[in-house]
Design an enzyme around this catalytic site. Structure first.
Site, short mmCIF file in Angstrom:
data_model
loop_
_atom_site.label_atom_id
_atom_site.label_comp_id
_atom_site.label_asym_id
_atom_site.label_seq_id
_atom_site.Cartn_x
_atom_site.Cartn_y
_atom_site.Cartn_z
N ASP A 362 -22.60 6.05 7.09
CA ASP A 362 -23.67 6.62 6.05
C ASP A 362 -23.27 5.84 4.64
O ASP A 362 -22.42 5.55 4.28
CB ASP A 362 -23.43 8.08 5.92
N GLU A 391 -25.82 2.07 7.29
CA GLU A 391 -26.82 1.83 6.18
C GLU A 391 -26.31 0.74 5.12
O GLU A 391 -25.34 1.14 4.39
CB GLU A 391 -27.33 3.24 5.38
#
Ligand code: CA
Length: 680
Positions: A362, A391
């Site tokens: 994340d 990400e």
């Protein structure tokens, strides 16, 4: 100087303190600088040993906590995971060269619980299970003393994830435990639990397979599970209230979440049941990727990081306040040695203890490149098949210099890591947050070059004019394996809802055609394909975008939709099957992609035509022609004469062929793909 060990044991449980003098013995040989102040983080002594928390060695329970600036540290022993006074309390012994504190206790502690307590500047902080608890009581407030071996399901020692030749062979399926099984139509008994995945033969009320059988039927290679470590937002003592959360608010990074277990109060249950889930998936040939959120914690003050080594684990602004690149109130500091050690050892732990096959980071750009490369190296040494992606962005600015961030644009400096392509995502379906904005597949012109950027797996391709791409102005991936292609995930509107909002005045059939086209682009593009669970049954979140704490009525996948949208499901299944049978869609090097993918000259909006030539990557098909028509009208293309097998046409797919054609001038129906293949 070491702290003097004081035995404050008040329990009569036969406990005895064992002298723990490791640190003293090594004081002469280990040279470290000592921090000048609590904020002199760079000079904190660090420790990369894997025995932090608790190690049980025969009858000796070895507690260890890293906290260099503590005046004192104590470990408290409890009978229960929640409530009741400590049965004993033991001060710990400092090793100033490593910044650690130890206490070796002898006695019958199995089944009990513990917390640490740190004194800073003369004040005792609140109790904490520390950052290395491997088992916890309900709500993760106290660490549990268990023998991890007792949590192994039968046959665990033989458990192994799938072996892929290349990571481009993966098909990722992003799933939330509760979404996947909680609906009354799932036919699953253990709804919303890890062990939902252990149930075979489950059916929807219409007789369609659900659960793990559904995954096998669809053909995905990896389930990517949303945060499954212990998180904060669901009260594990109140499971009947059916609270829902995505789980991006970590508490205990190295323990499974209790609300996904059948009994959160029993520390072994959540661990055993998560292992059972992983084992069931592995037995079905499916790998498990875990979403890891090392970049921030749910709370800042009072987090286990803060209660262990205040300030150290988080970045600060110049004024000393916590910086917030996560948008959640804090950001961790992977660029500090002990946070980096924590992440590396945590990844190792999930791979070794739980057989996790991959990790999705994340907000990965909050982490530094050096840390991510170190993680990739360690993870690959454990399992060369590991899949690591993340990400490649932050939610807001960070004190970490841009050049050090694990950004999408820096993936060429991270050879073992892949990044999500928001390029292809937004080009195909429209802007992620501007819900009314359509994309290539839903009829908006101007996205063609960016879709092509996605088709070549974000690599440098001679026919792509990167200046015309919407987002990235260069092919950031060294190899196609460094990019994850997708059109939707748990964030933002799901594809069904996005198409409804961005295509006013259209029928559902027209939007389903667009959904098929959008996923055709994902599954024929070079790189690693990724899909959001339930898109294959035209899942809706009823227009809710940020559904992180929305009720089941929004987030649950209604399995009754599988029969209603069976045609869509079969199409997705056909796409996955085609991709798995044809390595041309899974090339491994940028050189092959540049050589074998040839775009046709097309001067029509929302129309892309290209070939994959030369039996690419050992494919049985000599040439594959992929034509993508995102326009609301039919478009014509000219295909060279040949014995073409029709693979995809008018929203239908068959790897063995829907029929034959000779090429020439062909019509591509509105909002559809045409895929042709010839053997020679
Ligand atoms: Ca929890």
């Amino acid at each position: 100087m070491n702290k003097i060990l004081i035995n404050l044991c008040v329990a009569g449980a036969g406990m005895a303190l064992v002298a723990s003098c490791q640190g003293t013995a090594n004081n002469e040989t280990v040279m470290t600088t000592q921090p000048e102040s609590i904020t002199d983080y760079a000079n904190y002594p660090t420790y990369d040993g894997e025995d932090l928390g608790l190690v049980i060695d025969g009858i000796v329970y070895k507690f260890k906590l890293w906290s260099p600036m503590a005046d004192s540290v104590a470990v408290n022993i409890y009978e229960n995971g929640l409530g009741g006074a400590a049965v004993s309390r033991h001060e710990m012994l400092a090793d100033k060269t490593r910044g650690t504190w130890s206490a070796d206790l002898k006695g019958d502690l199995m089944g009990k619980f513990y917390t640490f307590q740190v004194m800073i500047d003369g004040n005792w902080l609140d109790e904490t299970p520390g950052v290395w608890a491997k088992a916890v009581g309900v709500n993760g407030e106290r660490a549990a003393i268990i023998d991890l071996k007792t949590t192994d399901p039968e046959g665990w020692e033989l458990d192994k994830g799938p072996v892929l030749e290349h990571n481009t062979d993966a098909v990722l399926y992003e799933m939330h435990h509760r979404d996947f099984s909680i609906h009354e139509n799932s036919g699953i008994t253990n709804k919303g639990k890890f062990v939902a995945m252990v149930e075979n033969g489950t059916l929807s009320s219409n007789g369609e397979s659900t659960g793990i059988d559904h995954l096998k039927e669809l053909g995905v290679t990896h389930v990517h599970i949303l945060p499954s470590y212990d998180y904060n937002s669901v009260d594990e003592t109140q499971l009947a209230s059916n609270k829902y959360n995505w789980g991006y608010d970590p508490i205990n990074y190295n323990v499974p979440e209790g609300s996904y277990s059948t009994n959160p109060a029993c520390p072994q249950t959540r661990i055993r049941e998560m292992k059972m889930m992983i084992q069931a998936l592995h037995n079905a040939g499916i790998g498990v990727v875990m979403d890891v959120v090392y970049n921030h914690t749910g709370i800042t003050q009072g987090s286990n990081f803060e209660l262990t080594a205040p300030g150290y684990y988080y970045r600060q602004r110049e004024d000393g306040s916590f910086s917030d690149a996560s948008g959640c109130g804090n950001e961790t500091a992977s660029d500090r040695t002990q946070m980096r050690n924590f992440m590396i050892n945590s990844i190792k732990y999930w791979m070794n203890e739980y057989h996790i096959d991959g990790f999705r980071f994340d907000l990965m750009a909050i982490h530094d490149i050096e840390t991510m490369n170190a993680i990739a190296e360690v993870a690959n040494a454990i399992n060369p098949n590991v899949i690591i992606y993340g990400e490649g962005w932050t939610a807001s600015d960070s004190p970490l210099p841009v050049e050090r961030r694990a950004l999408k644009e820096h993936v060429n400096k991270m050879p073992g890591i892949a990044v999500f392509s928001d390029d292809i995502r937004d080009a195909v379906k429209g802007h992620y947050s501007n819900v009314e904005d359509p994309g290539f597949a839903s009829g908006k012109p101007g996205n063609e070059e960016t879709v092509k950027f996605g088709i070549v797996g974000a690599t440098a391709h001679p026919q792509i004019d990167f200046a015309k791409c919407n987002n990235s102005k260069f092919g950031y991936a060294n190899q196609p394996v460094q990019v994850v292609n997708y059109v939707s995930c748990h964030d933002d509107p799901c594809l069904t809802d996005k198409l409804k909002k961005s295509m006013p005045g259209t029928t559902e059939d027209e939007r389903i055609a667009v959904a098929k086209l959008a996923q055709t682009i994902v599954f024929t593009s070079q790189g690693i394909p990724f899909m959001f669970a339930g898109e294959e049954v035209y899942r809706t979140k009823k227009g809710v975008h940020n559904s992180y704490n929305s009720p089941d009525s929004i987030n649950a996948i209604d399995w009754g939709r599988k029969s209603r949208y069976r045609d869509l499901f079969d199409y997705y299944r056909g796409l996955i099957n085609m991709r798995k049978l044809h390595p041309a869609f899974r090339m491994t090097t940028a050189e092959e992609v540049a050589k074998n993918i040839v775009f046709d000259e097309v001067d029509t909006d929302n129309l892309i035509s290209y070939s994959i030539k030369n039996n690419a990557n050992g494919d049985s098909w000599n040439e594959i022609k992929v034509i993508l028509n995102g326009a609301a009208k039919a478009n014509e293309v000219v295909v060279p004469a040949g014995d073409w097998k029709i693979i995809v046409k008018d929203g239908k797919i068959s790897e063995t062929g829907l029929g034959m054609c000779d090429g020439g001038k062909l019509t591509v129906a509105p909002r559809t793909a045409l895929i042709l293949a010839k053997e020679k």
